[in-house]
Design a protein around this motif. Structure first.
Motif, PDB file in Angstrom:
ATOM      1  N   PHE A  88       1.167 -32.095  64.607  1.00 43.66           N
ATOM      2  CA  PHE A  88       2.445 -32.743  64.089  1.00 43.66           C
ATOM      3  C   PHE A  88       2.232 -33.058  62.740  1.00 43.66           C
ATOM      4  N   LEU A  89       2.927 -32.904  61.861  1.00 39.76           N
ATOM      5  CA  LEU A  89       2.818 -33.313  60.445  1.00 39.76           C
ATOM      6  C   LEU A  89       3.073 -34.926  60.580  1.00 39.76           C
ATOM      7  N   LYS A  90       1.896 -35.707  59.846  1.00 43.25           N
ATOM      8  CA  LYS A  90       1.790 -36.995  59.606  1.00 43.25           C
ATOM      9  C   LYS A  90       2.807 -37.733  59.101  1.00 43.25           C
ATOM     10  N   ARG A  91       3.427 -36.931  57.878  1.00 40.05           N
ATOM     11  CA  ARG A  91       4.465 -37.417  56.974  1.00 40.05           C
ATOM     12  C   ARG A  91       5.702 -37.830  57.846  1.00 40.05           C
ATOM     13  N   LYS A  92       5.703 -37.237  58.921  1.00 43.43           N
ATOM     14  CA  LYS A  92       7.106 -37.071  59.640  1.00 43.43           C
ATOM     15  C   LYS A  92       7.144 -38.452  60.683  1.00 43.43           C
ATOM     16  N   LEU A  93       5.783 -38.984  60.913  1.00 40.75           N
ATOM     17  CA  LEU A  93       5.778 -40.012  61.715  1.00 40.75           C
ATOM     18  C   LEU A  93       5.538 -41.460  60.928  1.00 40.75           C
ATOM     19  N   TYR A  94       4.728 -41.383  59.760  1.00 42.25           N
ATOM     20  CA  TYR A  94       4.463 -42.567  59.175  1.00 42.25           C
ATOM     21  C   TYR A  94       5.131 -42.588  57.711  1.00 42.25           C
ATOM     22  N   ASN A  95       5.182 -43.832  57.343  1.00 39.97           N
ATOM     23  CA  ASN A  95       5.707 -44.158  55.901  1.00 39.97           C
ATOM     24  C   ASN A  95       4.415 -43.940  55.098  1.00 39.97           C
ATOM     25  N   TYR A  96       4.593 -43.564  53.843  1.00 39.19           N
ATOM     26  CA  TYR A  96       3.615 -43.378  52.783  1.00 39.19           C
ATOM     27  C   TYR A  96       3.810 -44.244  51.457  1.00 39.19           C
ATOM     28  N   ASN A  97       2.698 -44.568  51.245  1.00 37.89           N
ATOM     29  CA  ASN A  97       2.799 -45.391  50.031  1.00 37.89           C
ATOM     30  C   ASN A  97       2.092 -44.321  48.701  1.00 37.89           C
ATOM     31  N   PHE A  98       3.208 -43.921  47.913  1.00 29.79           N
ATOM     32  CA  PHE A  98       2.894 -43.014  46.925  1.00 29.79           C
ATOM     33  C   PHE A  98       2.014 -43.422  45.759  1.00 29.79           C
ATOM     34  N   LYS A  99       2.291 -44.808  45.461  1.00 30.72           N
ATOM     35  CA  LYS A  99       1.525 -45.354  44.473  1.00 30.72           C
ATOM     36  C   LYS A  99       0.134 -45.355  44.786  1.00 30.72           C
ATOM     37  N   LYS A 101      -1.379 -43.917  47.490  1.00 31.46           N
ATOM     38  CA  LYS A 101      -1.758 -42.708  48.083  1.00 31.46           C
ATOM     39  C   LYS A 101      -2.569 -43.182  49.530  1.00 31.46           C
ATOM     40  N   VAL A 102      -1.757 -43.847  50.318  1.00 27.63           N
ATOM     41  CA  VAL A 102      -2.424 -44.218  51.520  1.00 27.63           C
ATOM     42  C   VAL A 102      -1.113 -44.366  52.580  1.00 27.63           C
ATOM     43  N   TRP A 103      -1.570 -44.279  54.070  1.00 25.41           N
ATOM     44  CA  TRP A 103      -0.614 -44.255  54.887  1.00 25.41           C
ATOM     45  C   TRP A 103       0.055 -45.689  55.127  1.00 25.41           C
ATOM     46  N   GLY A 104       1.024 -46.011  55.458  1.00 29.19           N
ATOM     47  CA  GLY A 104       1.781 -47.264  55.900  1.00 29.19           C
ATOM     48  C   GLY A 104       1.939 -47.289  57.376  1.00 29.19           C
ATOM     49  N   LEU A 105       2.984 -48.126  57.705  1.00 26.57           N
ATOM     50  CA  LEU A 105       3.267 -48.348  59.234  1.00 26.57           C
ATOM     51  C   LEU A 105       4.049 -47.069  59.715  1.00 26.57           C
ATOM     52  N   PRO A 106       4.238 -46.903  60.991  1.00 25.54           N
ATOM     53  CA  PRO A 106       5.229 -45.736  61.485  1.00 25.54           C
ATOM     54  C   PRO A 106       6.475 -46.096  61.177  1.00 25.54           C
ATOM     55  N   LYS A 107       7.254 -44.899  61.008  1.00 24.74           N
ATOM     56  CA  LYS A 107       8.697 -44.841  60.445  1.00 24.74           C
ATOM     57  C   LYS A 107       9.499 -45.556  61.673  1.00 24.74           C
ATOM     58  N   GLU A 188      11.112 -52.751  68.306  1.00 24.67           N
ATOM     59  CA  GLU A 188      10.575 -51.827  67.122  1.00 24.67           C
ATOM     60  C   GLU A 188       9.177 -52.087  67.114  1.00 24.67           C
ATOM     61  N   VAL A 189       8.568 -50.944  66.508  1.00 22.31           N
ATOM     62  CA  VAL A 189       7.186 -51.227  65.998  1.00 22.31           C
ATOM     63  C   VAL A 189       7.075 -51.856  64.642  1.00 22.31           C
ATOM     64  N   LYS A 190       6.630 -53.184  64.706  1.00 26.92           N
ATOM     65  CA  LYS A 190       6.382 -53.949  63.491  1.00 26.92           C
ATOM     66  C   LYS A 190       5.454 -54.037  62.785  1.00 26.92           C
ATOM     67  N   ASP A 191       4.116 -53.624  63.624  1.00 25.88           N
ATOM     68  CA  ASP A 191       2.822 -53.723  62.911  1.00 25.88           C
ATOM     69  C   ASP A 191       1.867 -53.065  63.844  1.00 25.88           C
ATOM     70  N   GLU A 192       0.698 -52.837  63.507  1.00 30.74           N
ATOM     71  CA  GLU A 192      -0.354 -52.145  64.006  1.00 30.74           C
ATOM     72  C   GLU A 192      -0.534 -52.641  65.414  1.00 30.74           C
ATOM     73  N   TYR A 193      -0.723 -53.948  65.374  1.00 30.99           N
ATOM     74  CA  TYR A 193      -1.080 -54.555  66.727  1.00 30.99           C
ATOM     75  C   TYR A 193      -0.080 -54.259  67.766  1.00 30.99           C
ATOM     76  N   LYS A 194       1.192 -54.397  67.579  1.00 29.09           N
ATOM     77  CA  LYS A 194       2.208 -54.360  68.595  1.00 29.09           C
ATOM     78  C   LYS A 194       2.082 -52.590  68.857  1.00 29.09           C
ATOM     79  N   LEU A 195       1.988 -52.053  67.963  1.00 31.64           N
ATOM     80  CA  LEU A 195       1.825 -50.376  68.297  1.00 31.64           C
ATOM     81  C   LEU A 195       0.919 -50.062  69.361  1.00 31.64           C
ATOM     82  N   ASN A 196      -0.598 -50.634  69.153  1.00 33.50           N
ATOM     83  CA  ASN A 196      -1.447 -50.481  69.975  1.00 33.50           C
ATOM     84  C   ASN A 196      -1.240 -51.124  71.303  1.00 33.50           C
ATOM     85  N   ASN A 197      -0.546 -52.010  71.450  1.00 33.77           N
ATOM     86  CA  ASN A 197      -0.431 -52.855  72.532  1.00 33.77           C
ATOM     87  C   ASN A 197       1.052 -52.787  73.454  1.00 33.77           C
TER      88      ASN A 197
END
Length: 206
Positions: A88-99, A101-107, A188-197
């Motif tokens: 699955f394309l990662k860009r369809k799942l996560y936000n991206y910081n173009f400045k 060039k790193v992945w952000g939180l899930p959409k 909603e998924v607000k941060d990585e901690y909640k996402l993984n828990n």
């Protein structure tokens, strides 16, 4: 072909694929469900609505979303034998910081979005909800650069997705109906901690 013409071609191709997918989904779904093209070009491809009719009164309820992709290398109806995982394309799942060039939180709205991927002739497909993909997937081994916007993928074992057009449409309707009936739109998924828990909130969706 100039870069501008190429980008326009890709945009037209994506829209064409989405419209074809919508007709296929409508063919195998109940008439109460409507799959509209999302006019927000930064949003998920299709918006799923359900009409509730009672004594001549009707209400159009938004159920969720579908993200469409077409695997151009999957050219036949049969599942390629060398596919041990699906991507699955990662860009369809996560936000991206173009400045940076790193992945952000899930959409946002991943919990009520289905990722649906067709073969090239659009005669077969597989799907899974996006929360499941993030929780159970991993960065693809074919990623040359895990921070590449266009060429980063998330993999799942192929046994962990739903296969076939009818099966996928049935799953989409069932899953989004359960989401709507449970009224979990405030989750909603607000941060990585909640996402993984996430535990009890999503236990019924496994």
């Amino acid at each position: 072909m100039t870069l501008t013409q190429f980008n326009l071609f890709l945009q037209t191709y994506d829209i064409d694929t989405e419209l074809k997918a919508r007709k296929i989904i409508e063919k195998y779904s109940d008439y109460h469900y409507v799959f509209d093209k999302n006019e927000d070009k930064y949003g998920f491809d299709l918006i799923v609505f359900k009409y509730e009719i009672n004594k001549g009164e009707f209400k159009k309820n938004k159920m969720g979303y579908i993200e469409i992709e077409c695997a151009t290398t999957w050219k036949t109806f049969e599942i390629p034998q060398n596919w041990y995982c699906v991507s699955f394309l990662k860009r369809k799942l996560y936000n991206y910081n173009f400045k940076e060039k790193v992945w952000g939180l899930p959409k946002p709205n991943l919990y009520k979005t289905i990722y649906l991927k067709f073969n090239q002739p659009m005669t077969n497909c597989f799907c899974q909800n996006m929360i499941y993909i993030i929780r159970n997937g991993q960065d693809s081994r074919r990623n040359d650069d895990i921070n590449s916007y266009n060429n980063s993928f998330i993999e799942l074992e192929k046994k962990l997705v739903y296969w076939g057009v009818k099966n996928c449409v049935n799953y989409i309707v069932k899953y989004l109906s359960r989401i709507y009936e449970k009224q979990v739109e405030t989750v909603e998924v607000k941060d990585e901690y909640k996402l993984n828990n996430l535990t009890e909130e999503w236990e019924y969706l496994k």
